[in-house]
Design an enzyme around this catalytic site. Structure first.
Site, PDB file in Angstrom:
ATOM      1  N   SER A 146       0.668  -1.711  -0.091  1.00  0.00           N
ATOM      2  CA  SER A 146      -0.450   0.051  -0.070  1.00  0.00           C
ATOM      3  C   SER A 146       1.057   1.659   0.392  1.00  0.00           C
ATOM      4  O   SER A 146       2.161   1.368  -0.815  1.00  0.00           O
ATOM      5  CB  SER A 146      -0.770   0.190   1.078  1.00  0.00           C
ATOM      6  N   ASP A 192      -9.978  -3.373  -4.999  1.00  0.00           N
ATOM      7  CA  ASP A 192      -8.658  -2.694  -4.432  1.00  0.00           C
ATOM      8  C   ASP A 192      -9.327  -1.070  -5.079  1.00  0.00           C
ATOM      9  O   ASP A 192      -8.932  -1.105  -6.544  1.00  0.00           O
ATOM     10  CB  ASP A 192      -7.198  -3.481  -4.522  1.00  0.00           C
ATOM     11  N   HIS A 215      -8.351  -4.711  -0.700  1.00  0.00           N
ATOM     12  CA  HIS A 215      -6.855  -4.312  -0.297  1.00  0.00           C
ATOM     13  C   HIS A 215      -6.196  -4.211   1.495  1.00  0.00           C
ATOM     14  O   HIS A 215      -7.953  -3.992   1.933  1.00  0.00           O
ATOM     15  CB  HIS A 215      -7.568  -2.678  -0.209  1.00  0.00           C
TER      16      HIS A 215
END
Ligand SMILES: *[C@@H]1O[C@H](CO)[C@@H](O)[C@H](O)[C@H]1NC(C)=O
Length: 412
Positions: free
Chosen positions: A192, A352, A382
């Protein structure tokens, strides 16, 4: 009185049901567990909004509770020696195999950057601690987990600079030797926002004329890569998906640069781009860089470019120079800045908002001649990688970790 309690009971039940029930695509595995997990995240997010509204504590301050709840003190075990150190002024958690490596054999090293939207997270959270130990045990590697400073207390480029300092310090021959690390076998990776930092560091490092030791590989796990178009098909398709709804991602982006809410509002409307950005739109043109199957039902239209005029625009203008900086948006560079990058592992998830950031980077890296392994999880969401600890343990988290570690073993 009893009727009163009955009403309270009914109200609580409906509130709970409302929180838990969130339509989640059928294809996602362990859907009920995800609904329950997400209800916690959503409740906390509402509480954070409320707290900010009342002026008690700012939004991210409340959300930081997630980090605190999963915080551990990383300790050595029979196989892994764990120490907390400061490298060139930046805190890191260092994981080393206890076993002497065979003879004089040097080891692989993985520099790991945690996720959390540059505002949350810590290398001292149990999911990251566990992942680091897995890498040490499976790869006989040294793992350096960087405790970079977070927004909103420290805005861009502090997080980037912390990471960059650690990477440059570590990549000195003398330092690597101290940890028995092979200079030919150092990878940087992160998930991320950590993937964002890993991509940015890889790009900046190749620009250093005096750099002797280079990175062998970059592992980008559902990375954040650009702040210019926050309405790609994946942003639209997944705007209400669990763990990272679009609003939260936009919040992370804006808080990375400023506490001025004008940027948040403009980014929500995807109307934050200023004239200076117009030349960069071609680097995030998803109609050119996304394979057809990911276009879905969406038609491309470039993000609006606003002229700076008073009001909200002033706050946005001050930040716009930052969000198009390649150290924040690594996708916004020409091919000439990509071709000499280390080989890459890019992991993306279907559910995501950041799916298309990752896929566009895959297309662009490959076009520039970089060796890329792209792993796309059709049923992934995600943040899944972090759900490896009871009671929020998901099977997909283990598959993701195993797959990435296997790639490191074969490629670094
Ligand atoms: C985006 O890509 C499409 C297809 O390759 C092209 O027709 C269009 O002009 C591009 N737009 C921008 C803003 O780069």
């Amino acid at each position: 009185m009893r009727l009163g309690s009955f009403f309270v009971f009914v109200a609580l039940c409906s509130l709970t049901a409302y929180y838990i029930y969130e339509p989640i695509p059928e294809k996602i595995e362990e859907r009920w567990k995800l609904m329950l997990t997400n209800s916690f995240f959503r409740s906390l997010s509402h509480l954070a909004d409320f707290s900010e509204l009342l002026g008690l504590k700012d939004y991210m301050g409340v959300m930081y509770l997630i980090t605190l709840l999963e915080r551990v003190v990383p300790v050595s075990d029979e196989r892994v020696k764990v120490t907390e150190e400061t490298l060139d002024g930046v805190e890191v958690v260092l994981y080393q195999p206890r076993q002497q490596s065979d003879g004089a054999a040097l080891r692989m090293a993985v520099i790991y950057l945690h996720g959390g939207g540059w505002c949350l997270g810590s290398s001292r959270m149990s999911p990251y601690d566990l992942l680091a130990r897995e890498m040490v045990n499976e790869l006989d590697a040294v793992v350096l987990s960087v405790e970079y400073r977070l927004a909103p207390a420290h805005h861009f480029p502090v997080a980037f600079e912390d990471v960059y300092r650690v990477v440059k310090h570590f990549l000195q021959r003398g330092v690597l030797a101290q940890y028995s690390v092979d200079p030919e076998r150092v990878a940087v990776s992160g998930d991320s926002a950590g993937g964002n930092l890993a991509a940015a560091v890889s790009q900046q490092l190749q620009k250093e004329p005096k750099q002797q030791v280079h990175l062998k590989a970059q592992g980008l796990l559902y990375p954040v890569l650009q702040a210019v178009d926050l309405n790609t098909p994946s942003y639209q398709q997944n705007q209400d998906m669990p763990i990272l709804p679009r609003t939260l991602m936009v919040r992370f982006w804006s808080e990375y640069f400023t506490t001025d809410k004008a940027l948040f509002r403009a980014m929500m409307a995807n109307s934050h781009n200023r004239h200076e950005s117009s030349g960069l739109l071609k680097f995030v043109n998803w109609s050119a860089f996304l394979p057809e199957i990911h276009h879905g039902k969406y038609n491309y239209s470039p993000p609006a470019v606003m002229e700076g005029v008073g009001g909200d625009a002033a706050g946005v203008d001050r930040s716009s120079a930052s969000f198009t900086d390649p150290r924040a948006s690594p996708l916004l560079v020409p091919d000439s800045a990509l071709h000499s990058l280390p080989k890459a592992y890019v992991m993306t998830c279907e559910y995501d908002v950041l799916r298309d950031d990752g896929i566009m980077y895959v297309t662009r890296l490959r076009a520039a001649g970089v060796e890329v392994t792209h792993v796309h999880y059709d049923t992934g969401f995600h943040g899944a990688l972090m759900f490896n600890v009871w009671p929020t343990d998901f099977q997909i988290a283990q598959r993701m970790a195993d797959n990435f570690i296997k790639w490191l073993k074969e490629n670094v």
